[in-house]
Design a protein around this motif. Structure first.
Motif, short mmCIF file in Angstrom:
data_model
loop_
_atom_site.label_atom_id
_atom_site.label_comp_id
_atom_site.label_asym_id
_atom_site.label_seq_id
_atom_site.Cartn_x
_atom_site.Cartn_y
_atom_site.Cartn_z
N GLU A 76 15.19 9.87 -48.65
CA GLU A 76 16.26 8.84 -48.80
C GLU A 76 15.71 7.18 -49.30
O GLU A 76 15.92 6.37 -49.59
CB GLU A 76 16.98 9.27 -47.73
CG GLU A 76 18.53 10.23 -47.91
CD GLU A 76 19.82 9.89 -46.57
OE1 GLU A 76 18.63 9.47 -46.02
OE2 GLU A 76 19.89 11.05 -46.82
N LYS A 77 14.79 7.49 -47.58
CA LYS A 77 14.01 6.01 -48.18
C LYS A 77 12.70 5.84 -49.76
O LYS A 77 12.52 4.43 -49.39
CB LYS A 77 12.35 6.47 -46.64
CG LYS A 77 12.13 4.92 -46.48
CD LYS A 77 11.07 5.06 -45.57
CE LYS A 77 10.31 3.66 -44.81
NZ LYS A 77 9.49 3.65 -43.57
N ALA A 78 12.32 7.27 -49.75
CA ALA A 78 12.07 6.73 -50.90
C ALA A 78 12.36 6.43 -51.92
O ALA A 78 12.21 5.41 -53.30
CB ALA A 78 11.17 8.05 -51.37
N ALA A 79 13.48 6.75 -52.06
CA ALA A 79 15.10 6.68 -53.11
C ALA A 79 15.28 4.93 -53.24
O ALA A 79 15.36 4.35 -54.13
CB ALA A 79 15.92 7.58 -53.33
N LYS A 80 15.08 4.95 -51.58
CA LYS A 80 16.04 3.02 -51.69
C LYS A 80 14.64 2.53 -52.32
O LYS A 80 15.02 1.44 -52.42
CB LYS A 80 16.35 3.44 -50.12
CG LYS A 80 17.51 3.64 -49.85
CD LYS A 80 17.74 2.98 -48.15
CE LYS A 80 19.17 4.20 -47.68
NZ LYS A 80 19.32 3.72 -46.17
#
Length: 129
Positions: A115-119
């Protein structure tokens, strides 16, 4: 390839393998052939054991560390593993629960990381436009 490495990659307990397997190195082609067309001794070892620590732990649904904490034998046959699973001693119940919790925690951490990488990627894409 050393016999120890080949045994580990094949998931077998080296001392239970035939002498000719234990004593000589394997070429990559020999190893690939063993994987593709396992001889009877290899099929039998995989089927009935004895199995090395990593296989014992995997078949019991616990970690290698859990096996050590329980002071369980490192090498077990398939029949011994099945007997433990039927008996379900307290240490096995505890270690299986611990292992499941650790896997769940790792899955949550991986999900958060994704999720952090996607953000971060979304923010970088927005900054480029």
């Amino acid at each position: 390839m050393k016999p120890e490495t080949a045994a580990k990659k094949l998931g077998i307990y080296l001392p239970a393998a035939p002498t000719e397997f234990q004593e000589g190195p394997l070429t990559r082609d020999d190893f690939v052939e063993l994987q593709a067309n396992p001889p009877e001794w290899l099929a039998e070892l995989r089927r009935t054991g004895p199995h090395p620590r990593t296989e014992v732990a995997r078949k019991l649904g616990i970690s290698n560390s859990g096996l050590a904490r329980a002071e369980a034998p490192d090498v077990l046959t398939t029949a011994e593993i099945k007997a433990l699973l039927e008996e379900m001693p307290e240490w096995l119940v505890t270690e299986r629960a611990t292992f499941a919790a650790v896997r769940e925690e790792a899955a949550l951490a991986a999900e958060k990381k994704a999720e952090k990488a996607a953000k971060a990627e979304k923010a970088a894409k927005a900054a480029r436009n």
